[in-house]
Every structure is written in structure tokens, then in C-alpha cells.
Design a protein around this motif. Structure first.
Motif, PDB file in Angstrom:
ATOM      1  N   THR A 476      96.769 -34.853  55.143  1.00  0.00           N
ATOM      2  CA  THR A 476      96.818 -33.398  55.017  1.00  0.00           C
ATOM      3  C   THR A 476      98.230 -32.838  55.133  1.00  0.00           C
ATOM      4  O   THR A 476      98.552 -31.832  54.500  1.00  0.00           O
ATOM      5  CB  THR A 476      95.915 -32.734  56.071  1.00  0.00           C
ATOM      6  OG1 THR A 476      96.299 -33.192  57.369  1.00  0.00           O
ATOM      7  CG2 THR A 476      94.460 -33.080  55.831  1.00  0.00           C
ATOM      8  N   ASP A 477      99.098 -33.469  55.938  1.00  0.00           N
ATOM      9  CA  ASP A 477     100.442 -32.924  56.156  1.00  0.00           C
ATOM     10  C   ASP A 477     101.515 -33.642  55.339  1.00  0.00           C
ATOM     11  O   ASP A 477     102.652 -33.145  55.258  1.00  0.00           O
ATOM     12  CB  ASP A 477     100.808 -33.003  57.642  1.00  0.00           C
ATOM     13  CG  ASP A 477      99.915 -32.131  58.503  1.00  0.00           C
ATOM     14  OD1 ASP A 477      99.371 -31.149  57.965  1.00  0.00           O
ATOM     15  OD2 ASP A 477      99.735 -32.439  59.700  1.00  0.00           O
ATOM     16  N   TRP A 478     101.172 -34.799  54.749  1.00  0.00           N
ATOM     17  CA  TRP A 478     102.212 -35.576  54.075  1.00  0.00           C
ATOM     18  C   TRP A 478     101.802 -36.040  52.668  1.00  0.00           C
ATOM     19  O   TRP A 478     102.247 -35.494  51.683  1.00  0.00           O
ATOM     20  CB  TRP A 478     102.622 -36.786  54.946  1.00  0.00           C
ATOM     21  CG  TRP A 478     103.303 -36.354  56.196  1.00  0.00           C
ATOM     22  CD1 TRP A 478     102.731 -36.145  57.426  1.00  0.00           C
ATOM     23  CD2 TRP A 478     104.683 -36.007  56.359  1.00  0.00           C
ATOM     24  NE1 TRP A 478     103.662 -35.699  58.335  1.00  0.00           N
ATOM     25  CE2 TRP A 478     104.876 -35.614  57.698  1.00  0.00           C
ATOM     26  CE3 TRP A 478     105.781 -36.016  55.502  1.00  0.00           C
ATOM     27  CZ2 TRP A 478     106.117 -35.214  58.187  1.00  0.00           C
ATOM     28  CZ3 TRP A 478     107.019 -35.625  55.984  1.00  0.00           C
ATOM     29  CH2 TRP A 478     107.173 -35.234  57.312  1.00  0.00           C
ATOM     30  N   CYS A 479     100.934 -37.048  52.619  1.00  0.00           N
ATOM     31  CA  CYS A 479     100.669 -37.668  51.310  1.00  0.00           C
ATOM     32  C   CYS A 479     100.041 -36.699  50.320  1.00  0.00           C
ATOM     33  O   CYS A 479     100.215 -36.847  49.112  1.00  0.00           O
ATOM     34  CB  CYS A 479      99.766 -38.894  51.499  1.00  0.00           C
ATOM     35  SG  CYS A 479     100.506 -40.178  52.539  1.00  0.00           S
ATOM     36  N   GLN A 480      99.302 -35.702  50.786  1.00  0.00           N
ATOM     37  CA  GLN A 480      98.664 -34.734  49.887  1.00  0.00           C
ATOM     38  C   GLN A 480      99.576 -33.574  49.512  1.00  0.00           C
ATOM     39  O   GLN A 480      99.148 -32.668  48.801  1.00  0.00           O
ATOM     40  CB  GLN A 480      97.381 -34.175  50.539  1.00  0.00           C
ATOM     41  CG  GLN A 480      96.249 -35.184  50.629  1.00  0.00           C
ATOM     42  CD  GLN A 480      94.957 -34.561  51.115  1.00  0.00           C
ATOM     43  OE1 GLN A 480      94.950 -33.501  51.732  1.00  0.00           O
ATOM     44  NE2 GLN A 480      93.843 -35.223  50.844  1.00  0.00           N
ATOM     45  N   VAL A 481     100.800 -33.588  49.995  1.00  0.00           N
ATOM     46  CA  VAL A 481     101.724 -32.479  49.756  1.00  0.00           C
ATOM     47  C   VAL A 481     102.894 -32.988  48.898  1.00  0.00           C
ATOM     48  O   VAL A 481     103.831 -33.602  49.410  1.00  0.00           O
ATOM     49  CB  VAL A 481     102.249 -31.898  51.088  1.00  0.00           C
ATOM     50  CG1 VAL A 481     103.095 -30.658  50.820  1.00  0.00           C
ATOM     51  CG2 VAL A 481     101.103 -31.575  52.029  1.00  0.00           C
ATOM     52  N   PRO A 482     102.850 -32.766  47.583  1.00  0.00           N
ATOM     53  CA  PRO A 482     103.885 -33.320  46.700  1.00  0.00           C
ATOM     54  C   PRO A 482     105.311 -32.934  47.101  1.00  0.00           C
ATOM     55  O   PRO A 482     106.241 -33.726  46.913  1.00  0.00           O
ATOM     56  CB  PRO A 482     103.506 -32.736  45.330  1.00  0.00           C
ATOM     57  CG  PRO A 482     102.032 -32.547  45.393  1.00  0.00           C
ATOM     58  CD  PRO A 482     101.770 -32.103  46.813  1.00  0.00           C
TER      59      PRO A 482
END
Length: 598
Positions: A476-482
Motif C-alpha cells: 500500500t505504501d510502496w509497490c502500489q505507488v508508481p
């Protein structure tokens, strides 16, 4: 290991349509005999646990390595989040732990009806299902309509729009606020009709098991959905046998993000409308239990306790060899992988990505998670016995792709050097100064997995900055945030939405579904028009042509070198001696509505 039940699940979905859709086909692949034996054993153990004599009552504690992503059924997309959703809510269709071969009506009052042209789907819903306090009224079909419409709003954040954009009038991009969808109508309070733009009723019905179909009462949720970021996540109106305690305003007092979730009985739940027995009185889930060794030992040596997912490899070995009656192994119908972000230098160079895939030691990564007990080494994306597996080459995969096949599961540095040289690095290793950001879980086995991946990249010449965070934060805070530019997600896994190859490949690799604001699932940022075009065409097919088309897409993604699948995963679930733990193969986690205290 096998997932034969998943293949039958697709056949079951098709069977639901057989009375109106004469052209529906089945699937045809088969598994090895050893895998078939493993599947039968797992299914038999699950059936035995689910049908064992059980008593009502008792409080059960679960120690969980992570938290839910969201309680809001319109936003959740973790299997852990779905575990909570299935115990506290009622989608149109769901799965009994004893029969993962096909979905069963849950909120729906029978099988979906499909028009002859396969472009109209009608679903009847049951009478007598009521929301928990403070809503307290009966569920209507309009609540399902609103649930799907709000899913497309940017402030709610639905994460798998691809399956539902085939509805007439469904937004192609996230909307500002909740907008009506013309292709959904509710002729009466117990009927909902979906008009589709393409004849894709088969896969559309399969997707009606997703949390998007959990009803949401518009008059109650609308004020929360009007916020810049919907606050319905902490005010959910529940319909399942359990609810998270709340106050008179609906504030979820039993949900403490990053710490715990409490579930108690829903006083408005009527067991006559449900297949779930709901044995336990309540659950207390302590989330983000980051010391996996301690948590596993507490569960094994304690009472009234569950562990949510794979224990560390050392304890897993003890369980398999010494404590054989306190664990269950469940095929997950998914893969674990290391996505290579195609927008981050130097992974924007396909030869660099091929070099990494060629040199990467998948055996080492599997050992970090528990070795042979936790799954087979992956040679492509579709797992064993999943529809399309044999069409993708089965266990051999694609032998003609030299940088990723069954012959170099432990990595081949000479082959890796060939592709580094093709990328312009004469030494056969990466020679640039780019520092790669890798994000992984701060608890084992995810932590050990990420550390192995870091070492693998460093042996190829990369500089790697590994950031370890709580498991739920990894996504939610890293991999899903391009915008975070994570070069490699160190703990990614993908598990079936439903038993069809579309659900395994489209959300993860379709370029048109990349969400650049939040909730992005395409961690590789793969945006290959050829792949998207092939997916659009494959979505219209059925039977063997459909499986062959998705198998070809499987190969195209390997050819794009978009990531490294290293395990076709199965999950080991641990329980205390006095717990009859019942897994649900659909989510590969405990089914909290069937688990009981002995």
C-alpha cells in the motif's frame, strides 16, 4: 503440488451457464500423478476438518504477520483482507471450504441467468439478509449496484476494474465521486441486471465472487464516500456472521490499524440464509506480529490460537517432521515473484532484465521461504493444474527462452553475462551507478526472501538499497505507488481472483490498467501494446482456444522479462492443539466461519 480443484472450479463456472450457453467449453489439461496425489491429500484433509464434529463458542486468537490492506470491501485486495471480508460480509457468490470446485450462491439466491448472446447477466438476491447495527435494515439489490458504482471512484480506490469495465457505462478511468453506471439496473429489490458491452458473461460471472459485490448501503455510506478519501473503511456495514464492533455512529471500535482486529457475532445475522456455521463466539487478531519465530512458537505451544501464514523455514521443517498434527498445507493457486520495474533504470533495458532473470537463483529464494515444502520452482506464470498450465508448457515452461526455463533454476551467470554484454556492459555484469530501491517485509519469511534477492542482484554488479517495512506497507505504501520508483518489490505474490488465467495475468501485467495515483497492481509497470491487445482478444474466447490464448500471453510476458516468478506457492497454516482449523482453498487461509475450538 497440484491445484486440480481450480481447474474444476472453472469447469463449475462454465457448468453454471450450460443451461443457457450451449457453446461453453471446459478445460483439458492434466497433472502429474504425484501432484494429483498431493492435491487429493490436501482436499481430503480440508474436507475432514470442515466436517469434523464441532461445538459452538469460545474465543480464538490469531497472530498475523501483517494487517488487512482495507476493511472496506470495495477497496480490499489482499487475501488476508478477503479472509476478514468473507467472515464479516456476503458477496454474491463465495466458496465453501469443502467444495472449492465451484462457487456457491451467498448473497445471491441461485445461479446467475445469462442471455443467449452472453451480454446480459441477471442475479436474484436472497430475502431476509440484514445489515449489522447501526444500519439494521434488509439488503436490497440497489446496495449491490451502489457497491459496484463506488468501486470506480478515485476516493474509494477499487483495485481490479478490468473485470467490470465490460459493464455498459462503466468508467474507463477512476471517477471523481460516485457516478451511476447505466448498464446496471435493479427492476426490483431482489433483482440486479448487468448489461455487458461484449459477450463475456462467462468470465464476468466468475468475477462475481470478488468483494466488489458485497452490498453497501448508499444512504449510510454516502457521507463517508464524499470525503477526499472515503472513510467507509472505518465505518463498514456488515452482513456476515461476524462484525467488527462499532459505536452508535458506526465507528469501528474493534479495528485498530497496525495493531488488532476484533470480530464478534453479528446480532442481525440469520443462519437460515447462510451456509456458514460460525462456530466461534469471537476472534481477536493481533496484526503485524513481526517476530515470526516467536509467533509460530506461541501458536504451537499455546491454546485457542491460529497463525495466519507460512512459519519461518526452521519451524516449517519441524512441523513437517515432528509436529504433524498442527499444520495444514493449502495450494494457493498463485505465484511468488520479483517484479522488475520496466520504468526504472537500468531495468528499462530489456537485455538487463533478461540478464537478471538468467542469473537469478530461484532455488535460493525458495529456500529462504521454506524450501520444497512451500511449493515448486516456477518456470512461467500460470501455476500447476491452473487452467492454461499445460498449454504454457507445464513444468517445462518455454525451453526456447534460454534466460528463463527449467534448466537454469539455480541461475546461470555465463548466460547472464551474455545479456549484460548485449545491454552494453562488456564485463558481463552491470557497471552503472544507479542504486536500485528494493522494498520487502520486515518479518520472515518475506524478510529472508528479500535479502536473498538483494544478494542475487549484488552478485550481478547492482547497488541495492533494501528497505524493510511491515508486510501490509510493502504494497500500500510502496509497490502500489508508481511515484515511489521501487525497482524490485522484494515480497510480491499473486493469487487467483478466480480460476481462470485472465485473473492471473491481466491485473498484474495489463498496461491499460496501470494506476499512477495509488493501488497500482502492475508492479512491473509493463505497458506492452501487444500484450494488451492479446488480452483483449483472449477475454472473448472460451474453452481450449481461451486457454491457448492465455498461455501465449504467459509466454509473451516471459519474453518481456517483466519479472521473476520463483515459486508456485502453497501456504502452511499453523494452529494450537485444541483448535480444529479449517482452511479455505479459495483464499489459502483459515476459514474463520468454519474453524472451532475443540
Amino acid at each position: 503440488m497440484t491445484r486440480s480443484h481450480l481447474r474444476f472450479l472453472l469447469a463449475g463456472v462454465l457448468g453454471m451457464l450450460a443451461f443457457v450457453v450451449a457453446a461453453c467449453g471446459g478445460s483439458s489439461s492434466s497433472s502429474s500423478s504425484s501432484s494429483g496425489s498431493s492435491a487429493s491429500s490436501s482436499a481430503a484433509a480440508t474436507k475432514k476438518a470442515a466436517e469434523a464434529p464441532a461445538k459452538k463458542g469460545g474465543k480464538i486468537t490469531m497472530l498475523a504477520s501483517s494487517d488487512v490492506d482495507y476493511v472496506d470491501p470495495g477497496h480490499t485486495y489482499y487475501t488476508f483482507g478477503e479472509m476478514i471480508t468473507l467472515a464479516t460480509n456476503r458477496p454474491l457468490y463465495s466458496f465453501k471450504p469443502t467444495d472449492a470446485n465451484k462457487p456457491v450462491p451467498d448473497l445471491a439466491d441461485g445461479e446467475a441467468q445469462v442471455s443467449a448472446d452472453k451480454k446480459t447477466v441477471t442475479v436474484k438476491i436472497k430475502s431476509g439478509i440484514k445489515y449489522a447495527p447501526p444500519v439494521n435494515r434488509e439488503v436490497t439489490s440497489k446496495d449491490v449496484k451502489y457497491a459496484i458504482e463506488r468501486f470506480f471512484s478515485s476516493n474509494v480506490g477499487g483495485q481490479y476494474p478490468g473485470y467490470f469495465q465490460v459493464i455498459e457505462g462503466a468508467p474507463k478511468k477512476p471517477t471523481t465521486g460516485v457516478k451511476p453506471i447505466s448498464g446496471i439496473t435493479t427492476p426490483d429489490d431482489h433483482t440486479i441486471v448487468f448489461k455487458l458491452t461484449e459477450p463475456t458473461a462467462v468470465s464476468f460471472i466468475a468475477a462475481l465472487v470478488m468483494p466488489i459485490t458485497v452490498p453497501v448501503p448508499e444512504e449510510y455510506a454516502k457521507p463517508f464516500d464524499a470525503k477526499a478519501q472515503s472513510t467507509y473503511n472505518t465505518h463498514v456495514a456488515f452482513t456476515g456472521p461476524y462484525m467488527i464492533p462499532n459505536d452508535s455512529s458506526g465507528n469501528l471500535t474493534g479495528y485498530k490499524p497496525g495493531k488488532s482486529i476484533t470480530m464478534v457475532r453479528n446480532p442481525n445475522w440469520d443462519p437460515k440464509t447462510d451456509y456458514r456455521p460460525a462456530y466461534a463466539d469471537s476472534y481477536f487478531i493481533r496484526t503485524n506480529a513481526s517476530d515470526a519465530n516467536v509467533a509460530a512458537r506461541q501458536v504451537i505451544d499455546g491454546s485457542n490460537m491460529l497463525l495466519d501464514t507460512n512459519p519461518p523455514s526452521n519451524i516449517l521443517k519441524d512441523l513437517v517432521t515432528k509436529v504433524k498434527d498442527q499444520y495444514t498445507s493449502v495450494p494457493s493457486g498463485g505465484y511468488r515473484y520479483f517484479p522488475l520495474n520496466t520504468e526504472v533504470k537500468p531495468f528499462d533495458n530489456i537485455n538487463v532484465r533478461k540478464a537478471v532473470m538468467a542469473g537469478f537463483d530461484r532455488n535460493a529464494a525458495r529456500l529462504a521461504r521454506g524450501g520444497k515444502y512451500i511449493g515448486d520452482i516456477a518456470t512461467h506464470w500460470l501455476p500447476p493444474d491452473f487452467p492454461g498450465f499445460q498449454e504454457s508448457g507445464g513444468y517445462k515452461g518455454f525451453p526456447d527462452i534460454d534466460y528463463f526455463n527449467a534448466n537454469n533454476e539455480s541461475g546461470d551467470m555465463a548466460l547472464s553475462a551474455k545479456y549484460f554484454k548485449a545491454a552494453g556492459y562488456a564485463s558481463g555484469k552491470y557497471e552503472g551507478n544507479n542504486e536500485l530501491l528494493m522494498v520487502g517485509a520486515n518479518a520472515d519469511p518475506g524478510k529472508a526472501q528479500a535479502e536473498v534477492a538483494k544478494n542475487q542482484l549484488e552478485k550481478m554488479g547492482f547497488k541495492v538499497r533494501l528497505r524493510l517495512v511491515p508486510q501490509d506497507s510493502v504494497y500500500t505504501d510502496w509497490c502500489q505507488v508508481p511515484s515511489k520508483k521501487v525497482a524490485m518489490c522484494g515480497g510480491a505474490g499473486w493469487f487467483k481472483d478466480f480460476a481462470d488465467p485472465q485473473s492471473m495475468l491481466e491485473p498484474v501485467f495489463k498496461g491499460s490498467l496501470i494506476n499512477r495515483s495509488s493501488g497500482n497492481i502492475n508492479y512491473s509497470m509493463l505497458n506492452d501494446p501487444k500484450v494488451d491487445d492479446a488480452m483483449n482478444k483472449a477475454a472473448l474466447l472460451e474453452g481450449e482456444p481461451r486457454l491457448k490464448a492465455w498461455a501465449a500471453i504467459d509466454k509473451m510476458i516471459i519474453q518481456d522479462a517483466a519479472g521473476i516468478p520463483f515459486i508456485w506457492d502453497k501456504t502452511t497454516l499453523v494452529r494450537s492443539k485444541n483448535i480444529n482449523g479449517v482452511p479455505n482453498p479459495y483464499i489459502a487461509l483459515w476459514d474463520l466461519s468454519f474453524t472451532s475450538v475443540k
